[in-house]
Enzyme design. Structure first.
Site, PDB file in Angstrom:
ATOM      1  N   ILE A  13       0.882  -1.085   0.326  1.00  0.00           N
ATOM      2  CA  ILE A  13       0.308  -0.162   0.513  1.00  0.00           C
ATOM      3  C   ILE A  13       1.139   1.201  -0.478  1.00  0.00           C
ATOM      4  CG2 ILE A  13      -2.086   1.702   0.857  1.00  0.00           C
ATOM      5  CD1 ILE A  13      -2.360  -1.184   2.940  1.00  0.00           C
ATOM      6  N   ASP A  32      11.252   3.272   6.114  1.00  0.00           N
ATOM      7  CA  ASP A  32      10.391   2.137   6.377  1.00  0.00           C
ATOM      8  C   ASP A  32      12.132   0.816   6.719  1.00  0.00           C
ATOM      9  OD1 ASP A  32      10.240  -1.251   5.322  1.00  0.00           O
ATOM     10  OD2 ASP A  32       8.181   0.404   4.523  1.00  0.00           O
ATOM     11  N   ASP A  52      14.348   2.812  12.535  1.00  0.00           N
ATOM     12  CA  ASP A  52      13.315   1.124  13.541  1.00  0.00           C
ATOM     13  C   ASP A  52      12.492   2.644  13.982  1.00  0.00           C
ATOM     14  OD1 ASP A  52      12.063   0.312  15.031  1.00  0.00           O
ATOM     15  OD2 ASP A  52      13.454  -1.560  14.300  1.00  0.00           O
ATOM     16  N   ILE A  78       0.806  -5.780  11.157  1.00  0.00           N
ATOM     17  CA  ILE A  78       1.065  -7.736  10.569  1.00  0.00           C
ATOM     18  C   ILE A  78       1.343  -8.104  11.172  1.00  0.00           C
ATOM     19  CG2 ILE A  78       2.687  -6.419   9.415  1.00  0.00           C
ATOM     20  CD1 ILE A  78       1.781  -7.084   6.755  1.00  0.00           C
ATOM     21  N   SER A 119      -7.165  -2.360  10.215  1.00  0.00           N
ATOM     22  CA  SER A 119      -8.131  -2.735   9.359  1.00  0.00           C
ATOM     23  C   SER A 119      -8.958  -3.069  10.010  1.00  0.00           C
ATOM     24  CB  SER A 119      -7.449  -4.121   9.596  1.00  0.00           C
ATOM     25  OG  SER A 119      -7.864  -5.440   9.214  1.00  0.00           O
ATOM     26  N   TYR A 144      -4.439 -10.075  16.101  1.00  0.00           N
ATOM     27  CA  TYR A 144      -4.114  -8.799  14.948  1.00  0.00           C
ATOM     28  C   TYR A 144      -5.043  -7.531  15.254  1.00  0.00           C
ATOM     29  CZ  TYR A 144      -3.861  -6.965  10.301  1.00  0.00           C
ATOM     30  OH  TYR A 144      -3.442  -6.097   9.848  1.00  0.00           O
ATOM     31  N   ASN A 173     -10.142  -5.393   3.166  1.00  0.00           N
ATOM     32  CA  ASN A 173      -8.639  -6.200   1.638  1.00  0.00           C
ATOM     33  C   ASN A 173      -8.284  -5.247   0.184  1.00  0.00           C
ATOM     34  OD1 ASN A 173     -10.920  -8.443   3.841  1.00  0.00           O
ATOM     35  ND2 ASN A 173      -8.936  -9.605   3.434  1.00  0.00           N
ATOM     36  N   ILE A 185      -5.326 -13.509  -2.747  1.00  0.00           N
ATOM     37  CA  ILE A 185      -5.262 -12.622  -3.909  1.00  0.00           C
ATOM     38  C   ILE A 185      -4.377 -13.252  -5.035  1.00  0.00           C
ATOM     39  CG2 ILE A 185      -6.078 -11.515  -5.920  1.00  0.00           C
ATOM     40  CD1 ILE A 185      -8.368 -10.818  -4.479  1.00  0.00           C
ATOM     41  N   GLU A 268     -11.423 -18.008  12.165  1.00  0.00           N
ATOM     42  CA  GLU A 268     -11.640 -17.555  11.495  1.00  0.00           C
ATOM     43  C   GLU A 268     -12.965 -16.745  10.961  1.00  0.00           C
ATOM     44  OE1 GLU A 268      -9.375 -16.206   7.208  1.00  0.00           O
ATOM     45  OE2 GLU A 268     -10.836 -17.588   7.387  1.00  0.00           O
TER      46      GLU A 268
END
Length: 307
Positions: A13, A32, A52, A78, A119, A144, A173, A185, A268
């Site tokens: 993303i 990053d 970091d 994540i 999320s 998560y 998603n 996917i 799930e």
């Protein structure tokens, strides 16, 4: 013209977001740690810092140098898709300290707006209302989801206490070119291209709200310009089952193989879709790419890449 810093800007993303912001004439830099494989190489026009966010001193120097107006925090929770017995679980809980570090730097360097990409699927796990609106009482059932909710609550409290503008974006998603293989996917597409049987956990009837990357990026940029604090869902408001994803990918690739179904390793969410009435009403945003078109574009990219 605004100056942006994207934390986690080398990922799927983040790389698309930085690319679009650059095309729109904005100045930006990314931070990053490159601990995961980057989705693609960032443009040479984008300043890139390997750092970091655990190290407060390193990122404060970057912020002082770059002087951003808006900060995107994409380096969320994540890695928290793990069991509490995992020895790395305690380390992963440092995500709250990392978020505090970023917020502290934003406060000290007088950043105008802080945006956290959360999320939606994880926050609204096992919701009784589908599509799920922002005011639904969140009660995530996974680590998560819980981690994302904790980060959200902390950001709200911190920003209100220190008068820092913030936006929390609950994404559904996201899929598209350059996505890592860990996504459902790309994992299906890559397996089919390799003439291997994709693995689907469960019976494949579980649904998700799949949004194409270009639509998600458009929403992120529009929300970044909004002068009002809040939480916004960004999705399509539509459910698509994993079996439907496989069947359509199989059709586009003219494949003859079938998936391998395996038992779920943990509970799930059976159904997931985000209500997007709020962002549609306030900003006039809605996704432009239907799933069939988005999947076709994604498959074309992977075919050209030839994994």
């Amino acid at each position: 013209m605004k100056k942006y810093i994207i934390i986690g800007g080398a990922g799927f993303i983040g790389s698309h977001l930085s690319e679009k912001l650059l095309k729109l004439g904005n100045k930006l830099a990314i931070i990053d740690d490159f601990s995961a494989n980057s989705a693609d190489k960032n443009s040479s026009q984008i300043k890139t810092y390997k750092a970091d966010v655990d190290n407060l001193n390193s990122i404060i120097e970057i912020f002082k140098k770059e002087k951003p107006h808006i900060v995107f925090h994409l380096a969320g929770a994540i890695n928290l898709r793990r069991n509490v017995a995992d020895p790395l679980f305690a380390k992963d809980l440092d995500i709250l300290q990392r978020t505090k570090n970023i917020l502290d730097v934003c406060k000290k360097t007088e950043v105008g707006r802080f945006i956290f990409v959360s999320s939606g699927g994880a926050i609204y796990e096992n919701a009784n209302v589908i599509p799920t609106p922002e005011n639904y009482p969140a009660s995530p059932s996974s680590l998560y989801g819980l981690a994302n909710l904790i980060i959200e609550k902390y950001i709200e409290l911190y920003c209100k206490n220190y008068n820092l503008d913030f936006i929390i974006i609950r994404l559904s998603n996201v899929y598209g070119p350059r996505q890592w293989e860990s996504g459902i996917i790309p994992s299906i597409i890559i397996k089919i291209l390799k003439k291997e049987n994709p693995v689907i956990y469960g019976k494949g009837n579980q649904t998700r709200d799949f949004i194409y990357i270009d639509d998600a990026i458009e929403a992120l940029i529009m929300l970044a310009k909004k002068n009002k604090n809040g939480i916004y869902n960004v999705g399509t408001c539509k459910e698509i089952s994993l079996n439907e994803v496989f069947k359509l990918a199989k059709f586009f690739l003219d494949a003859k193989i079938e998936p391998i179904y395996k038992n779920l390793m943990m509970a799930e969410t059976k159904r997931s879709a985000l209500d997007i009435k709020k962002i549609k009403k306030e900003l006039g945003w809605e996704p432009k790419t239907d799933f069939k078109s988005g999947l076709a574009k994604t498959i074309k990219w992977f075919e050209e890449k030839k994994p």
